[in-house]
Design an enzyme around this catalytic site. Structure first.
Site, PDB file in Angstrom:
ATOM      1  N   GLY A 213       0.820  -1.212   0.000  1.00  0.00           N
ATOM      2  CA  GLY A 213       0.000   0.000   0.000  1.00  0.00           C
ATOM      3  C   GLY A 213       0.846   1.251   0.000  1.00  0.00           C
ATOM      4  N   GLY A 214       0.549   2.139   0.964  1.00  0.00           N
ATOM      5  CA  GLY A 214       1.257   3.411   1.042  1.00  0.00           C
ATOM      6  C   GLY A 214       2.752   3.246   1.206  1.00  0.00           C
TER       7      GLY A 214
ATOM      8  N   GLY B 220      17.076   9.800 -35.290  1.00  0.00           N
ATOM      9  CA  GLY B 220      16.575  10.439 -34.074  1.00  0.00           C
ATOM     10  C   GLY B 220      17.389  10.027 -32.856  1.00  0.00           C
TER      11      GLY B 220
HETATM   12  C1  HXC Z   1      -1.764  -2.515  11.798  1.00  0.00           C
HETATM   13  C2  HXC Z   1      -0.832  -4.492  11.173  1.00  0.00           C
HETATM   14  C3  HXC Z   1      -1.031  -4.169   9.815  1.00  0.00           C
HETATM   15  C4  HXC Z   1      -1.616  -2.910   9.506  1.00  0.00           C
HETATM   16  C5  HXC Z   1      -0.102  -6.082   9.903  1.00  0.00           C
HETATM   17  N1  HXC Z   1      -0.258  -5.690  11.168  1.00  0.00           N
HETATM   18  N2  HXC Z   1      -0.589  -5.184   9.062  1.00  0.00           N
HETATM   19  N3  HXC Z   1      -1.188  -3.651  12.141  1.00  0.00           N
HETATM   20  N4  HXC Z   1      -1.966  -2.125  10.532  1.00  0.00           N
HETATM   21  N5  HXC Z   1      -1.775  -2.504   8.239  1.00  0.00           N
HETATM   22  C6  HXC Z   1       0.175  -6.392  12.382  1.00  0.00           C
HETATM   23  C7  HXC Z   1      -0.439  -7.752  12.528  1.00  0.00           C
HETATM   24  O1  HXC Z   1      -1.646  -7.644  13.212  1.00  0.00           O
HETATM   25  C8  HXC Z   1       0.622  -8.467  13.347  1.00  0.00           C
HETATM   26  O2  HXC Z   1       0.504  -8.073  14.699  1.00  0.00           O
HETATM   27  C9  HXC Z   1       1.899  -7.887  12.842  1.00  0.00           C
HETATM   28  O3  HXC Z   1       1.563  -6.640  12.228  1.00  0.00           O
HETATM   29  C10 HXC Z   1       2.589  -8.747  11.810  1.00  0.00           C
HETATM   30  O4  HXC Z   1       1.647  -9.080  10.793  1.00  0.00           O
HETATM   31  P1  HXC Z   1       1.471 -10.564  10.248  1.00  0.00           P
HETATM   32  O5  HXC Z   1       0.295 -10.537   9.358  1.00  0.00           O
HETATM   33  O6  HXC Z   1       1.472 -11.518  11.399  1.00  0.00           O
HETATM   34  O7  HXC Z   1       2.819 -10.737   9.443  1.00  0.00           O
HETATM   35  P2  HXC Z   1       3.083 -11.540   8.103  1.00  0.00           P
HETATM   36  O8  HXC Z   1       2.400 -12.860   8.143  1.00  0.00           O
HETATM   37  O9  HXC Z   1       4.557 -11.501   7.906  1.00  0.00           O
HETATM   38  O10 HXC Z   1       2.368 -10.691   6.949  1.00  0.00           O
HETATM   39  C11 HXC Z   1       2.813  -9.388   6.648  1.00  0.00           C
HETATM   40  C12 HXC Z   1       1.826  -8.665   5.696  1.00  0.00           C
HETATM   41  C13 HXC Z   1       0.405  -8.747   6.283  1.00  0.00           C
HETATM   42  C14 HXC Z   1       1.881  -9.351   4.324  1.00  0.00           C
HETATM   43  C15 HXC Z   1       2.310  -7.249   5.509  1.00  0.00           C
HETATM   44  O11 HXC Z   1       0.468  -8.359   7.648  1.00  0.00           O
HETATM   45  C16 HXC Z   1      -0.557  -7.859   5.572  1.00  0.00           C
HETATM   46  O12 HXC Z   1      -1.000  -8.179   4.467  1.00  0.00           O
HETATM   47  N6  HXC Z   1      -0.922  -6.740   6.219  1.00  0.00           N
HETATM   48  C17 HXC Z   1      -1.871  -5.816   5.629  1.00  0.00           C
HETATM   49  C18 HXC Z   1      -1.207  -4.992   4.551  1.00  0.00           C
HETATM   50  C19 HXC Z   1      -2.092  -3.900   4.115  1.00  0.00           C
HETATM   51  O13 HXC Z   1      -3.120  -4.139   3.438  1.00  0.00           O
HETATM   52  N7  HXC Z   1      -1.810  -2.617   4.565  1.00  0.00           N
HETATM   53  C20 HXC Z   1      -2.634  -1.496   4.310  1.00  0.00           C
HETATM   54  C21 HXC Z   1      -2.326  -0.998   2.909  1.00  0.00           C
HETATM   55  S1  HXC Z   1      -3.317   0.367   2.488  1.00  0.00           S
HETATM   56  P3  HXC Z   1       0.976  -9.009  15.913  1.00  0.00           P
HETATM   57  O14 HXC Z   1       0.525  -8.282  17.123  1.00  0.00           O
HETATM   58  O15 HXC Z   1       0.307 -10.315  15.678  1.00  0.00           O
HETATM   59  O16 HXC Z   1       2.459  -9.098  15.814  1.00  0.00           O
HETATM   60  C22 HXC Z   1      -2.324   1.644   2.615  1.00  0.00           C
HETATM   61  C23 HXC Z   1      -2.984   2.887   2.245  1.00  0.00           C
HETATM   62  C24 HXC Z   1      -2.025   4.016   2.072  1.00  0.00           C
HETATM   63  O17 HXC Z   1      -1.197   1.563   2.985  1.00  0.00           O
HETATM   64  C25 HXC Z   1      -2.173   4.556   0.697  1.00  0.00           C
HETATM   65  C26 HXC Z   1      -1.421   5.823   0.538  1.00  0.00           C
HETATM   66  C27 HXC Z   1      -1.256   6.159  -0.946  1.00  0.00           C
END
Ligand code: HXC
Length: 525
Positions: free
Chosen positions: A180-181, A415
């Site tokens: 994402g961001g 070119g």
């Molecule tokens: C808060 C988060 C989080 C998030 C993960 N965690 N993503 N906390 N916000 N976005 C936390 C989990 O709850 C977990 O907490 C710890 O981080 C590790 O995550 P896991 O899933 O256990 O790790 P892993 O299996 O290695 O997977 C990593 C990952 C997955 C692939 C990144 O976590 C994931 O897909 N997360 C979501 C990604 C996402 O969609 N982000 C938002 C994008 S939108 P604990 O306590 O268990 O350790 C965005 C908008 C901005 O960014 C746009 C601006 C232009």
């Protein structure tokens, strides 16, 4: 009452110091042992280990150590030691840099409002003090629990990425999942370095893709280091493991100044400036059908054959990268006759234009080595907008005010002759080897068009054609017509090239060029 000098601190003071240390230890432990173990099992260093490896020993000066996350209903009771990112300054080879290192063990390194504030604080300090910013990225993107505040945090970082772009170097290492961001801040910086097998960049992950398009992809095939350094061109360099990426950053910085007002650092040179290049005589022959490795030419010319190629695995028909000539950094842009006959296409134009602008931002002179037959023809290129993309190269060369030296090694046609920094496009000095040929197009194509009537009406068209091609070659396929008109400053002995280039860049060292007032140019994108 003050303590007498040399006496131990009072009990009260000792307690305050102990409490401070206790808080610091907690912050330094990040997400705790279990999550750090998991991080290491994945072949990754922790956020603090990365900083310790990157910076000169003992030079790290931490900022915002005790910052905590912004409270809201979803974050009440949530612990986030260090707020998921470690920030501060330090030195690399004695030169000051600012660094932020996202801590995946704390809420997945996700970005909340205060986490973003830690990052923007050091970006502002870097801009005010004129120093590079290095981001060590390992983040799950926007912190879901903070909603729009985390989006706002990204906005504040992107804004600074853009306004400090070209002012201080910004380098991004991708060392974990960046979703994402988390990918757009790196995309706004000067260089992206990735670790193979443990880092990913994507806008939406495999699960979302599956639900929307039903495509089945893995993290690696969607956004791994190979994807971004070979297919998409998003990243510049890929390495095996965190340490290698961090070494890569240290190396890259040796070519860059601290900021746009400074000259890049001069290093000690042990390779004689007058070293002859006899090897080139065997390498580049007049036989146009015998390709040669342009990489060998570059290695032969530059100091100690050291060339840091940027984006070596993407758009390989053009070569870009950094080297030194008599200790001074230069950016090299060169056609690669071994890939697609060195023709320019959409990706090559984007790659070169971006590199030329990077050199120009940071006062790095540009050496252009030309062996090009033209732009790649075809509907795929035309429909993809080769006109728009090729124009970026023309624009970037014309816009650059750093010293620009061009050397035509063999063919320079049409070119592409202009796009490879010809005299008219602003080259300060243009050289050619005796093997060079400057023309609108190659002899075969030209004879077919210019002498079409003679060939058609001849009793023996094949023989007439061969004769006229030979005549065209003799007349036009050489560097002397362009040299006679001043488009080429000199046709030089191949074996003296290194010395000539060093003398020429030394002559251009204090070049200044003013441009008419504007807010900024409008490069075709
Ligand atoms: C808060 C988060 C989080 C998030 C993960 N965690 N993503 N906390 N916000 N976005 C936390 C989990 O709850 C977990 O907490 C710890 O981080 C590790 O995550 P896991 O899933 O256990 O790790 P892993 O299996 O290695 O997977 C990593 C990952 C997955 C692939 C990144 O976590 C994931 O897909 N997360 C979501 C990604 C996402 O969609 N982000 C938002 C994008 S939108 P604990 O306590 O268990 O350790 C965005 C908008 C901005 O960014 C746009 C601006 C232009």
């Amino acid at each position: 009452m003050t303590q007498p000098a040399g006496s131990p601190p009072s009990v009260e003071l000792q307690e305050l110091i102990a409490a401070m240390e206790q808080r610091r230890t907690k912050v330094e432990a990040g997400g705790g042992e279990e999550r750090q173990r998991k991080q290491r099992e994945g072949g990754k260093l922790t956020a603090r280990e990365r900083i310790a490896y990157l910076l000169d020993p003992g030079s790290f000066l931490e900022t915002s150590t005790f910052v905590q996350h912004a409270r809201n209903r979803l974050m009440d009771g949530v612990e986030a030691p260090g707020e998921g990112v470690v920030t501060g300054s330090g030195t690399i080879q004695g030169r000051q840099v600012f660094v932020f290192s996202q801590d995946f063990t704390v809420l997945g390194g996700s970005l909340g409002k205060r986490n973003a504030a830690k990052v923007t604080k050091i970006m502002d300090l870097a801009a005010r003090t004129g120093c590079p910013v290095i981001g060590l990225n390992d983040s799950a993107g926007a912190r879901i629990q903070e909603g729009v505040d985390s989006l706002s945090g990204y906005g504040e970082i992107f804004y600074r990425n853009a306004i400090y772009s070209g002012s201080v170097p910004q380098i991004s290492a991708i060392l974990g999942p960046c979703a994402g961001g988390a990918v757009y801040s790196p995309a706004l910086t000067d260089f992206i370095l990735m670790s193979r097998g443990s880092s990913y960049m994507f806008i939406t992950g495999p699960e979302v893709i599956k639900s929307v398009t039903r495509e089945d992809v893995t993290f690696d095939t969607l956004g791994g280091a190979d994807v971004h350094t070979r297919r998409s061109g998003v990243a510049h360099l890929a390495y095996d493991g965190d340490e290698a990426v961090l070494d890569g950053i240290r190396h890259l910085l040796t070519y860059l100044p601290q900021n746009a007002r400074e000259q890049p650092p001069v290093r000690e040179n042990r390779d004689p400036a007058t070293r002859r290049n006899d090897r080139l005589l065997e390498l580049v022959t007049p036989d146009q059908r015998r390709p040669y490795a342009m990489h060998d030419v570059i290695h032969e010319l530059v100091d100690s054959a050291e060339f840091l190629e940027i984006q070596p695995d993407w758009a390989k028909n053009i070569i870009v990268g950094f080297a030194h000539l008599d200790g001074r950094p230069v950016g090299v842009v060169a056609n690669n006759p071994k890939v697609m006959a060195g023709t320019l296409n959409i990706d090559a134009s984007d790659k070169a234009a971006r590199f030329i602008r990077t050199c120009d931002c940071y006062n790095i002179p540009i050496l252009t080595l030309v062996d090009v037959t033209g732009f790649l023809p075809g509907t795929q290129q035309e429909y993809g907008g080769i006109i728009r993309h090729g124009a970026k190269m023309l624009y970037a060369y014309a816009e650059a005010t750093v010293p620009k030296v061009t050397l035509i090694t063999r063919k320079s046609y049409g070119g592409a002759y202009l796009a490879m920094n010809s005299k008219d496009m602003g080259a300060d000095v243009v050289y050619a080897w005796p093997t060079a040929a400057v023309a609108v197009m190659g002899a075969e194509g030209a004879a077919n068009i210019v002498y079409r009537k003679e060939i058609r009406e001849s009793e023996n068209p094949a023989a007439t054609r061969a004769e006229l091609v030979a005549h065209y070659k003799e007349t036009f396929d050489n560097p002397y017509i362009a040299a006679a008109k001043g488009y080429i400053d000199d046709v030089i002995p191949m074996e003296d090239t290194r010395h000539r280039l060093i003398q020429t860049f030394a002559m251009l060292k204090d070049k200044q060029e003013q441009r008419p007032y504007k807010k900024h140019g409008n490069i075709p994108l």
